[in-house]
Design an enzyme around this catalytic site. Sequence first.
Site, PDB file in Angstrom:
ATOM      1  CD  GLU A 294      -2.324   1.378   2.818  1.00  0.00           C
ATOM      2  OE1 GLU A 294      -3.174   2.267   3.001  1.00  0.00           O
ATOM      3  OE2 GLU A 294      -1.950   0.604   3.722  1.00  0.00           O
ATOM      4  CE  LYS A 359      -8.455   2.089   3.222  1.00  0.00           C
ATOM      5  NZ  LYS A 359      -7.397   2.422   4.215  1.00  0.00           N
ATOM      6  CB  CYS A 412      -5.125  -0.459   4.814  1.00  0.00           C
ATOM      7  SG  CYS A 412      -4.613  -0.210   6.527  1.00  0.00           S
TER       8      CYS A 412
END
Length: 535
Positions: A294, A359, A412
């Site tokens: 990430e 995201k 995440c």
Amino acid sequence: MTSRSLRSVALSIILAWGWKRAGIALLAGAVSSLAMAPFNAWPVLFITFPVVVWLIDGAAAGKMRGIPAAAMAGWWFGFGYFVPGLYWIGYAFLVDAQTFAWLLPAAICGLPAYLALFTAVGFALARLLWTKDASRIFALAASLTIGEWLRGHVLTGFPWNAFGYALTEPLALAQSASLVGLWGLTFITVAIFASPAVLIDGRSRTQRPWLAPALALVLLVVMGTYGMARLSRTPTQLVANVKLRIMQPNLSQDTRFNYSAKADVMSRYLALSDRATGPQNSGVGAANILIWPESAFPFFLSREPDAMAQIANLLPKGTVLVTGAVRPPDAPLGARITQAYNSIYVIDHDGSILSTYDKLHLVPFGEYLPFQSFMEKIGFQQLTKVHGGFIPGTRRKPMDIPGAPRMLPLICYEAVFPDDITTRNDRPGWIVNLTNDGWFGISTGPYQHLQQSRVRAIEEGLPLVRAANTGISVVVDPVGRLIARLDLGVEGVLDSGLPAAISPTVYSKIGDIPAAMFVALAIIFAVRRRTPVRH
């Protein structure tokens, strides 16, 4: 322990009041946190959850049918559970200690204090449904499941270390997640571990006090037997002609967010990605999918032509890169960037970007601030220091990968939300989870994150590939086996095949319907036991 001494202990808990009662609840919560990774000492819940039952029994002496007293005990239990379970969040405030260290007490105590409100709700609802016999175990299981579900959804949710994760180690027990999911496991966990509390009941309250704990042990055996059978009949199978290479750079956080370190970061990534790991592996050419973690770069990758050219030179024909990157919104070159996306890029061997994912589930205070503009005006900023905060994406869908099954992207902590895995109508072939647990140092946090990510694979029957900056990077098969792993705090590359998906699980087809049925039936049963039968 004899039945007489057990009753004596239980009575001292039931009759406890004031700070003694709060201390008992706090200690029970703290000990319960040992049931989570990396300790996985879930048998302690056979001690702590009966304490919960006795605390709610004792709340009857309070006002308003004992509901406020039960809620207060629930808050102390939750606070005790979340402080040792989530202490590692404080590490993130020490990455830039000069700016954020003053917030450390609020991080370590403030978040647990907030999350404990949901445990308080669970205790209060349990007291509302409470009975005098063994059926109160079902009232507690239903109520705490509701409280945990709310914790996972209210204000974007934070279901970290939900009680159901206690029954995900050993791996055989975790297989039940393929049937009932996390919230179903949470109900079962509370019911099983709270059951010994009934042993103190006299026959006037419960005719066969031994029956509840006996049935709980039988259920544990059934879960373990089912899990072993599922594991034995589901060997790991690999997708043909797909070779993965996961790069774990183990970069410190101050390097990852420092633009002046651009050249060092790129040279490290390139050298590590092309590292030979043995006579049969000469470097990145042995893989057709290279995966970086990430937010891999301290710059906007798509606006750095030299970095894109270096990536193109690294990748041989037929190899693609899947990497995290901060992505600027579409705007003319030279325009001031005030916000950004936390994204995943799929990049071809010629340096072209094949697809992106932004995201959706952002981290409060880490990637954005509530009331962002106002908070920035009075001097606050989130940990990532992106002015204006990150922008959430609009849609999650499987991404096409040349020469491989389509993958479902998760960035995440999106991997800890069961509801974020939507595969019923558009089922991918694997899940990729890019993360940066380097915020949390060498602590229990990355182990907990891995445990929860692995449960998503079991729930869905999909393999999971996890690339983490500082670890733990893994390849997980669709029943949760770790077939390749790079440990926490290690620099290296991980070479592996891609496990094949299995048939859709019960949970992937019907979602949380079993958990909802458990809760509904338990509430109906408890209410019927509370309501006297009229002739």
